[in-house]
Design an enzyme around this catalytic site. Structure first.
Site, PDB file in Angstrom:
ATOM      1  N   HIS A  55     -11.716   2.084  -4.842  1.00 51.14           N
ATOM      2  CA  HIS A  55     -12.666   1.537  -3.857  1.00 51.14           C
ATOM      3  C   HIS A  55     -14.073   1.487  -4.441  1.00 51.14           C
ATOM      4  O   HIS A  55     -15.063   1.713  -3.742  1.00 51.14           O
ATOM      5  CB  HIS A  55     -12.697   2.376  -2.573  1.00 51.14           C
ATOM      6  CG  HIS A  55     -11.414   2.395  -1.810  1.00 51.14           C
ATOM      7  ND1 HIS A  55     -11.118   1.513  -0.808  1.00 51.14           N
ATOM      8  CD2 HIS A  55     -10.328   3.213  -1.908  1.00 51.14           C
ATOM      9  CE1 HIS A  55      -9.918   1.773  -0.308  1.00 51.14           C
ATOM     10  NE2 HIS A  55      -9.417   2.802  -0.968  1.00 51.14           N
ATOM     11  N   ASN A 127      -8.091   1.321   6.122  1.00 47.51           N
ATOM     12  CA  ASN A 127      -7.857   0.107   5.343  1.00 47.51           C
ATOM     13  C   ASN A 127      -7.569  -1.046   6.298  1.00 47.51           C
ATOM     14  O   ASN A 127      -7.374  -0.826   7.493  1.00 47.51           O
ATOM     15  CB  ASN A 127      -6.633   0.271   4.436  1.00 47.51           C
ATOM     16  CG  ASN A 127      -6.915   1.115   3.208  1.00 47.51           C
ATOM     17  OD1 ASN A 127      -8.016   1.098   2.673  1.00 47.51           O
ATOM     18  ND2 ASN A 127      -5.908   1.854   2.771  1.00 47.51           N
TER      19      ASN A 127
HETATM   20  C1  HEM Z   1      -3.495  11.183  -0.792  1.00 49.39           C
HETATM   21  C2  HEM Z   1      -3.993   9.978  -0.642  1.00 49.39           C
HETATM   22  C3  HEM Z   1      -5.404   9.612  -0.997  1.00 49.39           C
HETATM   23  C4  HEM Z   1      -6.290  10.217  -1.827  1.00 49.39           C
HETATM   24  C5  HEM Z   1      -6.079  11.459  -2.664  1.00 49.39           C
HETATM   25  C6  HEM Z   1      -7.518   9.436  -1.789  1.00 49.39           C
HETATM   26  C7  HEM Z   1      -8.648   9.713  -2.514  1.00 49.39           C
HETATM   27  C8  HEM Z   1      -9.806   8.969  -2.494  1.00 49.39           C
HETATM   28  C9  HEM Z   1     -10.977   9.262  -3.261  1.00 49.39           C
HETATM   29  C10 HEM Z   1     -11.121  10.446  -4.203  1.00 49.39           C
HETATM   30  C11 HEM Z   1     -11.893   8.307  -2.993  1.00 49.39           C
HETATM   31  C12 HEM Z   1     -13.287   8.187  -3.565  1.00 49.39           C
HETATM   32  C13 HEM Z   1     -14.242   8.974  -2.705  1.00 49.39           C
HETATM   33  C14 HEM Z   1     -15.655   8.967  -3.195  1.00 49.39           C
HETATM   34  O1  HEM Z   1     -15.872   9.004  -4.417  1.00 49.39           O
HETATM   35  O2  HEM Z   1     -16.548   8.940  -2.339  1.00 49.39           O
HETATM   36  C15 HEM Z   1     -11.313   7.402  -2.036  1.00 49.39           C
HETATM   37  C16 HEM Z   1     -11.940   6.336  -1.466  1.00 49.39           C
HETATM   38  C17 HEM Z   1     -11.445   5.665  -0.381  1.00 49.39           C
HETATM   39  N1  HEM Z   1     -10.194   5.810   0.199  1.00 49.39           N
HETATM   40 FE1  HEM Z   1      -8.796   7.065  -0.357  1.00 49.39          FE
HETATM   41  N2  HEM Z   1      -7.345   8.375  -0.940  1.00 49.39           N
HETATM   42  C18 HEM Z   1      -6.071   8.452  -0.422  1.00 49.39           C
HETATM   43  C19 HEM Z   1      -5.495   7.589   0.474  1.00 49.39           C
HETATM   44  C20 HEM Z   1      -6.182   6.685   1.219  1.00 49.39           C
HETATM   45  C21 HEM Z   1      -5.683   6.022   2.409  1.00 49.39           C
HETATM   46  C22 HEM Z   1      -4.298   6.224   3.004  1.00 49.39           C
HETATM   47  C23 HEM Z   1      -6.706   5.253   2.873  1.00 49.39           C
HETATM   48  C24 HEM Z   1      -6.728   4.407   4.098  1.00 49.39           C
HETATM   49  C25 HEM Z   1      -6.126   4.787   5.222  1.00 49.39           C
HETATM   50  C26 HEM Z   1      -7.832   5.408   1.971  1.00 49.39           C
HETATM   51  C27 HEM Z   1      -9.048   4.783   2.113  1.00 49.39           C
HETATM   52  C28 HEM Z   1     -10.118   4.962   1.264  1.00 49.39           C
HETATM   53  C29 HEM Z   1     -11.361   4.239   1.404  1.00 49.39           C
HETATM   54  C30 HEM Z   1     -11.707   3.204   2.461  1.00 49.39           C
HETATM   55  C31 HEM Z   1     -12.196   4.684   0.371  1.00 49.39           C
HETATM   56  C32 HEM Z   1     -13.604   4.208   0.088  1.00 49.39           C
HETATM   57  C33 HEM Z   1     -14.585   5.016   0.922  1.00 49.39           C
HETATM   58  C34 HEM Z   1     -15.994   4.514   0.714  1.00 49.39           C
HETATM   59  O3  HEM Z   1     -16.229   3.352   1.064  1.00 49.39           O
HETATM   60  O4  HEM Z   1     -16.814   5.281   0.207  1.00 49.39           O
HETATM   61  N3  HEM Z   1      -7.484   6.278   0.984  1.00 49.39           N
HETATM   62  N4  HEM Z   1     -10.021   7.818  -1.755  1.00 49.39           N
END
Ligand code: HEM
Length: 504
Positions: A55, A127
């Protein structure tokens, strides 16, 4: 209004000359004592911070969330009480691309919403799809390695992508969505978004229900074809960011209606499949959408880096009345985000204005790099203390949750109720003929460079979801139908074994 006239250094002293280095003589070398030059170069060298691991490419905006309906029977969260109005910050993103990637790629879109509630910040990090690819947190880093760059070539690889997706059959529903007409939204304004996971609500009586969050666009769904997207990416890689920014500047504020689905604890026990599995949907006819309120975006950030790049969301941030669930994927996320942000932005990232809660924060956390507030002055640094400072608030605790079963590494595929192809098949069956055709063409195009064994594996999955889906994909991908049917008779392990090598 501040007067933007006088150039100073980083501690406010006047800068005499910003264009001519101090040199030894008119044609001589630069002197170390041009300290303004040293400061300027040193700051520039440190301007880049790590991008989000996934992302990374995103756009943000502020707005408000207004509750229009009464769901107080389910939750005591003040942000969800009738007529409550709460400021929000939202960040939209693609998943696989790096910070410089083009906006109009075939990918899911992340939508993270920060509600600045009077009870603290609530982040809903979702999402634009109702379910996710995978369901065990162990698979998450691998999913991202499979969709990001190949270690040898440094290029994205459809082969890696499809190899991983098809080895985990639970990906099937999400693949169907990503390859469908919805795989490239025309804009962020023209797509729905979802919390995806099962979360929980608890009310004033401390009664719990399970819930899912849905946000439906009021602008209508619009998508791009591969050809349209390729053309746009060739002309403007920031197309979605521009669309959002300009709509808000024009006063054309995008809106989404928020709904929830509710499942009681009793219903969850008797549900026909695991209601905490993020790869599964809850059918609307069994768990109807309940309208809650309207989310509107109405203000652009003043500075991209300060507000969008430095924003930090985590599903761990909930407020009283909203809780987690046993979803093992959600549980993993509760750790991952804060950990990533402590690395990406530092331990005090919640002091950055876009991340700051609007109300009081009194957490006893002290010191750390970039502590930019008063660090709680002389208040006690320990608890319990006898000074009457900040004690826990037991009345806000969520109700206890009964769990059952022995501790073990359970494979959801061993659960007899598990069906990885039901949702994808149902989606296929409700598609109109033109949507089916788009899905088949997009999938075949995306898999054009993928080896035949993996195309067969996917065709067998399509066939298991719906015979027509399998037949049409097999035809588009130039596969033998008798072999697809043969493969579809095998169990998961057998299918993997039979499609490990490219000789079919
Ligand atoms: C075990 C599953 C998941 C892990 C370990 C994970 C981990 C992460 C990490 C580490 C980031 C970066 C955060 C940052 O640097 O600020 C991120 C961003 C993001 N994740 Fe996940 N994620 C997972 C599943 C999901 C799922 C299922 C969704 C949606 C339902 C999702 C939506 C997002 C979104 C929207 C961002 C961007 C947030 C922003 O705009 O700063 N992720 N994720």
């Amino acid at each position: 209004m501040k007067e933007y006239k006088k150039l100073t250094n980083e501690v406010g002293a006047p800068v005499a000359d910003n264009e001519n280095a101090i040199t030894a003589g008119p044609r001589g070398p630069v002197m170390m004592q041009d300290v303004w030059l040293m400061e300027k170069m040193a700051h520039f060298n440190r301007e880049v911070i790590p991008e989000r691991r996934m992302h990374a490419k995103g756009w943000g905006a502020y707005g408000k969330f207004t509750v229009t309906h009464d769901i107080s029977q389910y939750t005591k969260a003040k942000v969800l009480q009738p007529n409550a109005e709460t400021e929000v910050f939202i960040r939209f993103s693609t998943v696989a691309g790096e910070r410089g990637a083009a906006d109009c790629e075939r990918d899911i879109r992340g939508v993270a919403v920060k509600f600045y509630t009077e009870e603290g910040n609530w982040d809903l990090v979702g999402n634009n799809t109702p379910t996710f690819f995978i369901r065990d947190v162990h698979n998450f880093s691998d999913l991202n390695r499979a969709v990001k760059r190949d270690p040898r070539t440094g290029r994205r690889s459809a082969q890696n992508n499809w190899d991983f997706w098809t080895l985990l059959p639970e990906c099937f529903h999400q693949i169907t969505v990503v390859m469908s007409d919805r795989g490239i939204p025309a804009s962020f304004r023209n797509m729905h978004f979802f919390g995806e996971h099962t979360y929980s609500f608890y009310n004033e009586k401390n009664e719990r229900v399970w819930c899912k969050f849905h946000f439906k666009t009021q602008q209508g769904i619009k998508n791009l074809s591969n050809e349209e997207a390729a053309k746009i990416n060739g002309m403007d890689r920031e197309y979605h960011g521009k669309d959002l920014f300009e709509a808000i500047e024009r006063g054309n504020y995008p809106k989404w209606t928020m709904y929830v689905q509710i499942m009681t604890e009793e219903q969850a026990k008797n549900h026909y499949e695991n209601p905490f599995d993020i790869t599964k949907i809850w059918r609307h006819k069994e768990y109807p959408l309940i309208e809650v309120g309207v989310l509107e975006l109405n203000r652009n950030p003043e500075n991209y880096f300060a507000e969008v790049e430095q924003s930090a969301f985590t599903p761990a941030h909930v407020v009283p009345g909203i809780g987690f669930s046993p979803d093992r994927f959600l549980q993993g996320r509760l750790f991952a985000y804060g950990d990533a942000q402590r690395y990406r932005l530092g331990v005090n990232h919640n002091l950055i204005p876009v991340n700051q809660a609007k109300g009081d924060v009194s957490d006893y956390h002290r010191d750390g790099a970039m502590r930019t507030d008063g660090n709680y002055g002389g208040a006690p640094a320990y608890a319990p203390n006898s000074s009457g400072y900040w004690t826990a608030q037991p009345e806000t605790a969520e109700p206890p949750l009964e769990l059952e079963g022995a501790m073990w590494r359970y494979d959801p595929k061993d659960d007899p109720t598990d069906d990885c192809f039901r949702a994808g098949g149902n989606l296929w069956r409700v598609m109109t003929e033109d949507k089916k055709q788009i899905l088949i063409e997009n999938t075949a195009a995306d898999m054009a460079s993928v080896t035949e064994n993996i195309r067969y594996r996917h065709a067998a999955h399509c066939y298991l979801a719906d015979h027509e889906y399998g037949e049409r994909f097999a035809q588009a991908a130039e596969l033998r139908m008798d072999r697809v049917i043969e493969l579809a008779q095998l169990d998961h392990a057998g299918l993997i074994q039979a499609t490990l090598s490219d000789i079919i």
